[in-house]
Design an enzyme around this catalytic site. Structure first.
Site, short mmCIF file in Angstrom:
data_model
loop_
_atom_site.label_atom_id
_atom_site.label_comp_id
_atom_site.label_asym_id
_atom_site.label_seq_id
_atom_site.Cartn_x
_atom_site.Cartn_y
_atom_site.Cartn_z
N ASP A 178 41.02 28.08 30.12
CA ASP A 178 42.20 28.80 30.59
C ASP A 178 43.40 28.39 29.74
O ASP A 178 43.83 27.24 29.78
CB ASP A 178 42.46 28.48 32.07
CG ASP A 178 43.60 29.32 32.64
OD1 ASP A 178 44.75 29.12 32.22
OD2 ASP A 178 43.33 30.16 33.51
N THR A 193 39.25 39.38 43.00
CA THR A 193 38.99 40.71 42.44
C THR A 193 39.17 40.78 40.92
O THR A 193 38.75 41.75 40.28
CB THR A 193 39.94 41.75 43.07
OG1 THR A 193 41.29 41.43 42.69
CG2 THR A 193 39.83 41.72 44.59
#
Length: 209
Positions: free
Chosen positions: A200, A108
């Site tokens: 990242d 999500t």
């Protein structure tokens, strides 16, 4: 861009380019993040209020400026935000530290909190929230929500890279929070990563995947 300061200092831009390089080692990336954190701290604290105090130098008495008010609070968003902390504390060693543990749900992209610890008197202190990447801004918004719930009123946000989408979301949710960043990149990809970005930041700091 309203509410955003892009730090264009040559040393910041140079170090950011080194960090973007995918060949940079984990050690090199971590060291550069620490260094650039110090430089960004210099910028975000540029307008701190001063007061005059009486001191004695080896040659006599004088009135000289010191930072006014209570000590700052540095609030890194775990885990990547910790990469800024040592550099910032080297400039402001008396600062308090709040820790905000959030991770991004891979499905999500929402922020999930797992830890929060902060000084009890946030309302009386300037709080500098730090996270290398302002991508979706879900974590940044959640962290600032929690800080405000605990009384924080004077908050600034520092990141290394931002996406336009993240800037818009953070400014919409918290228009009183100014953003300092070294770059606003092109966009977010379908996985919520900044493009061209640097990957990242947490994985590159700690050598994880």
């Amino acid at each position: 861009m309203d509410g955003v300061t892009i730090v264009t200092h040559p040393l910041v831009q140079h170090k950011l380019t080194l960090m973007r390089d995918k060949a940079r080692s984990t050690k090199g990336f971590r060291q550069l993040l620490n260094e650039i954190g110090m430089l960004l701290c210099y910028e975000v604290t540029r307008d701190l209020p001063l007061e005059q105090v009486e001191i004695e130098t080896p040659l006599g008495a004088m009135t000289a400026p010191v930072i006014a008010g209570k000590k700052l609070v540095f609030a890194p968003i775990l885990r990547a935000g910790v990469g800024f902390l040592d550099g910032m504390l080297s400039l402001v060693p008396a600062a308090r530290v709040a820790h905000i543990g959030l991770y991004r749900d891979p499905e999500t992209l929402t922020a999930v909190e797992y830890y929060f610890k902060a000084p009890s008197d946030l309302a009386e202190r300037l709080v500098v929230v730090m996270d290398p990447m302002l991508a979706t801004a879900n974590s940044a918004v959640a962290a600032i929500d929690r800080l405000k719930e605990h009384g924080a009123r004077d908050i600034r946000f520092v990141c290394l890279l931002a996406a336009p989408e993240g800037v818009r979301k953070l400014r919409a949710a918290h228009p009183d929070v100014h953003i300092w960043t070294a770059s606003v990149d092109s966009h977010l990809n379908d996985h919520g990563y900044i493009v061209p970005g640097l990957g990242d930041a947490g994985d590159r700091m700690y050598g994880t995947k």
